[in-house]
Design a protein around this motif. Structure first.
Motif, mmCIF file in Angstrom:
data_model
loop_
_atom_site.group_PDB
_atom_site.id
_atom_site.type_symbol
_atom_site.label_atom_id
_atom_site.label_comp_id
_atom_site.label_asym_id
_atom_site.label_seq_id
_atom_site.Cartn_x
_atom_site.Cartn_y
_atom_site.Cartn_z
ATOM 1 N N VAL A 146 0.744 -1.080 0.077
ATOM 2 C CA VAL A 146 0.160 0.066 0.020
ATOM 3 C C VAL A 146 1.018 1.483 0.045
ATOM 4 C CG1 VAL A 146 -1.639 1.173 1.431
ATOM 5 C CG2 VAL A 146 -2.083 -0.950 0.976
ATOM 6 N N LEU A 147 2.177 1.258 0.590
ATOM 7 C CA LEU A 147 3.016 2.252 0.928
ATOM 8 C C LEU A 147 3.326 2.564 -0.658
ATOM 9 C CD1 LEU A 147 4.593 4.586 2.436
ATOM 10 C CD2 LEU A 147 6.049 2.777 2.904
ATOM 11 N N LEU A 148 3.704 1.492 -1.114
ATOM 12 C CA LEU A 148 4.324 1.882 -2.760
ATOM 13 C C LEU A 148 3.368 2.418 -3.669
ATOM 14 C CD1 LEU A 148 6.358 -1.602 -3.243
ATOM 15 C CD2 LEU A 148 7.275 0.570 -2.824
ATOM 16 N N LEU A 149 2.140 2.166 -3.426
ATOM 17 C CA LEU A 149 1.043 2.810 -4.159
ATOM 18 C C LEU A 149 0.847 4.121 -3.883
ATOM 19 C CD1 LEU A 149 -1.267 -0.311 -4.438
ATOM 20 C CD2 LEU A 149 0.345 0.490 -6.335
ATOM 21 N N VAL A 150 0.865 4.387 -2.692
ATOM 22 C CA VAL A 150 0.587 5.646 -1.952
ATOM 23 C C VAL A 150 1.758 6.646 -2.523
ATOM 24 C CG1 VAL A 150 0.920 7.101 -0.035
ATOM 25 C CG2 VAL A 150 -0.584 5.206 0.149
ATOM 26 N N ALA A 151 2.984 6.387 -2.761
ATOM 27 C CA ALA A 151 4.095 6.711 -3.227
ATOM 28 C C ALA A 151 3.875 7.013 -4.776
ATOM 29 C CB ALA A 151 5.531 6.052 -3.071
ATOM 30 N N GLU A 152 3.061 6.317 -5.382
ATOM 31 C CA GLU A 152 2.986 6.512 -6.747
ATOM 32 C C GLU A 152 1.844 7.624 -6.915
ATOM 33 O OE1 GLU A 152 1.627 3.118 -9.189
ATOM 34 O OE2 GLU A 152 3.185 1.838 -8.232
ATOM 35 N N GLY A 153 1.332 8.022 -5.667
ATOM 36 C CA GLY A 153 0.311 9.200 -5.878
ATOM 37 C C GLY A 153 -1.099 8.742 -6.029
ATOM 38 N N LEU A 154 -1.467 7.386 -5.998
ATOM 39 C CA LEU A 154 -2.852 6.938 -5.931
ATOM 40 C C LEU A 154 -3.741 7.338 -4.761
ATOM 41 C CD1 LEU A 154 -1.231 5.324 -8.399
ATOM 42 C CD2 LEU A 154 -2.768 3.352 -7.427
ATOM 43 N N SER A 155 -4.953 7.660 -4.828
ATOM 44 C CA SER A 155 -5.853 7.821 -3.868
ATOM 45 C C SER A 155 -6.260 6.373 -3.105
ATOM 46 C CB SER A 155 -6.931 8.524 -4.285
ATOM 47 O OG SER A 155 -7.794 7.560 -5.369
ATOM 48 N N ASN A 156 -6.903 6.495 -2.015
ATOM 49 C CA ASN A 156 -7.378 5.413 -1.424
ATOM 50 C C ASN A 156 -8.302 4.423 -2.263
ATOM 51 O OD1 ASN A 156 -6.219 5.860 0.951
ATOM 52 N ND2 ASN A 156 -7.891 6.808 2.058
ATOM 53 N N ALA A 157 -9.216 5.300 -3.112
ATOM 54 C CA ALA A 157 -10.121 4.488 -3.985
ATOM 55 C C ALA A 157 -9.411 3.892 -5.090
ATOM 56 C CB ALA A 157 -11.061 5.576 -4.657
ATOM 57 N N GLU A 158 -8.302 4.455 -5.708
ATOM 58 C CA GLU A 158 -7.483 3.877 -6.985
ATOM 59 C C GLU A 158 -6.720 2.738 -6.174
ATOM 60 O OE1 GLU A 158 -6.668 8.039 -9.458
ATOM 61 O OE2 GLU A 158 -5.481 7.584 -7.671
ATOM 62 N N ILE A 159 -6.261 2.828 -5.183
ATOM 63 C CA ILE A 159 -5.539 1.676 -4.519
ATOM 64 C C ILE A 159 -6.397 0.420 -4.217
ATOM 65 C CG2 ILE A 159 -4.197 0.790 -2.214
ATOM 66 C CD1 ILE A 159 -2.919 3.862 -2.094
ATOM 67 N N GLY A 160 -7.553 0.787 -3.666
ATOM 68 C CA GLY A 160 -8.493 -0.371 -3.719
ATOM 69 C C GLY A 160 -8.904 -0.854 -4.876
ATOM 70 N N ASP A 161 -8.869 -0.392 -5.854
ATOM 71 C CA ASP A 161 -9.214 -0.778 -7.340
ATOM 72 C C ASP A 161 -8.093 -1.787 -7.661
ATOM 73 O OD1 ASP A 161 -11.607 0.395 -7.436
ATOM 74 O OD2 ASP A 161 -10.938 1.908 -8.670
ATOM 75 N N ARG A 162 -6.809 -1.125 -7.489
ATOM 76 C CA ARG A 162 -5.663 -2.062 -7.967
ATOM 77 C C ARG A 162 -5.250 -3.358 -7.298
ATOM 78 N NH1 ARG A 162 -0.371 0.005 -9.568
ATOM 79 N NH2 ARG A 162 -1.559 1.795 -10.314
ATOM 80 N N LEU A 163 -5.816 -3.125 -5.962
ATOM 81 C CA LEU A 163 -5.664 -4.559 -4.961
ATOM 82 C C LEU A 163 -6.774 -5.101 -4.831
ATOM 83 C CD1 LEU A 163 -3.347 -2.838 -2.052
ATOM 84 C CD2 LEU A 163 -2.743 -3.767 -4.138
ATOM 85 N N ARG A 164 -8.031 -4.682 -5.287
ATOM 86 C CA ARG A 164 -9.172 -5.251 -5.251
ATOM 87 C C ARG A 164 -9.742 -5.646 -3.938
ATOM 88 N NH1 ARG A 164 -8.915 -9.939 -10.167
ATOM 89 N NH2 ARG A 164 -8.331 -8.556 -11.764
ATOM 90 N N VAL A 165 -9.552 -4.625 -3.085
ATOM 91 C CA VAL A 165 -10.350 -4.526 -1.608
ATOM 92 C C VAL A 165 -10.868 -3.384 -1.674
ATOM 93 C CG1 VAL A 165 -7.874 -5.691 -0.760
ATOM 94 C CG2 VAL A 165 -8.085 -3.185 -0.802
ATOM 95 N N VAL A 170 -8.308 0.106 2.601
ATOM 96 C CA VAL A 170 -6.992 0.854 2.331
ATOM 97 C C VAL A 170 -6.997 2.021 3.253
ATOM 98 C CG1 VAL A 170 -6.024 2.265 0.614
ATOM 99 C CG2 VAL A 170 -7.342 0.382 0.040
ATOM 100 N N LYS A 171 -7.849 2.642 3.657
ATOM 101 C CA LYS A 171 -7.874 3.713 4.684
ATOM 102 C C LYS A 171 -7.291 3.247 5.901
ATOM 103 C CE LYS A 171 -10.345 7.429 6.834
ATOM 104 N NZ LYS A 171 -11.856 8.233 6.675
#
Length: 203
Positions: A146-165, A170-171
């Protein structure tokens, strides 16, 4: 005038330099400080660093321009919760203030791009990280992901979509990451990821 016109905002005061801002903030309690970088007497970076030491101090949104990224990153490291360009539309400024007031941080794609520009120069090897941070060992594999995806600038919603959670999951992960690393918000998490070498983008 723009801020005062908002039903959910009150302008508690204005200051012409960082020192004056600190004096005012000792007398008036506020949730968010919109801080300029370039100011006389005491600049925005130094003022932000001082505010970050205050118990329950206000959160800081830094104003900058395209050519002051170095100063902006210094402010982020000092404890700012994000930065915005001075020529940003009023709607963006209002939205950023609300995000920061809500306890989150402004981590736009441009911020991530600037971090890449700061740590990676085309044609040159990546700059060495400042050093390994043992706090990263406290993270679970999922939290590190999750930290790596945060570092990419992704929002919580975008991280959720990426990880399917779920976004709420994510929050929760982000909250645990910030607690374990002793960070205020996502901006500092992004900076830490790059400075420690956790994120090493290719040239």
């Amino acid at each position: 005038m723009i801020l005062s016109a908002q039903p959910d905002m009150t302008v508690a005061g204005e200051a012409g330099d960082g020192a004056e801002a600190l004096r005012l903030l000792r007398e008036v309690r506020v949730d968010v400080v919109v801080m300029d970088i370039r100011m006389p007497v005491l600049d925005g970076v130094a003022a932000t660093a001082e505010l970050s030491t205050w118990v329950d101090g206000p959160r800081v949104l830094v104003l900058t321009t395209f050519d002051t990224d170095e100063d902006a990153f210094a402010a982020l490291r000092a404890g700012a919760s994000g930065f915005l360009l001075k020529n940003a539309p009023p709607a963006d400024l209002l939205a950023a203030i609300r995000v920061v007031a809500g306890g989150d941080a402004v981590v736009a794609p441009r911020v991530t791009r600037s971090l890449l520009d700061r740590y990676v120069v085309p044609g040159e090897p990546p700059r060495p990280p400042v050093g390994r941070d043992v706090r990263l060992d406290l993270l679970t594999d999922r939290e590190r992901q999750v930290l790596l995806l945060v570092a990419e600038g992704l929002s919580n919603a975008e991280i959720g979509d990426r990880l399917r959670v779920a976004e709420t999951t994510v929050k929760t992960h982000v909250g645990r990451i910030l607690t374990k690393l002793g960070l205020r918000d996502r901006v500092q998490a992004v900076v830490l990821a790059y400075e420690t070498g956790l994120v090493r983008p290719a040239c």
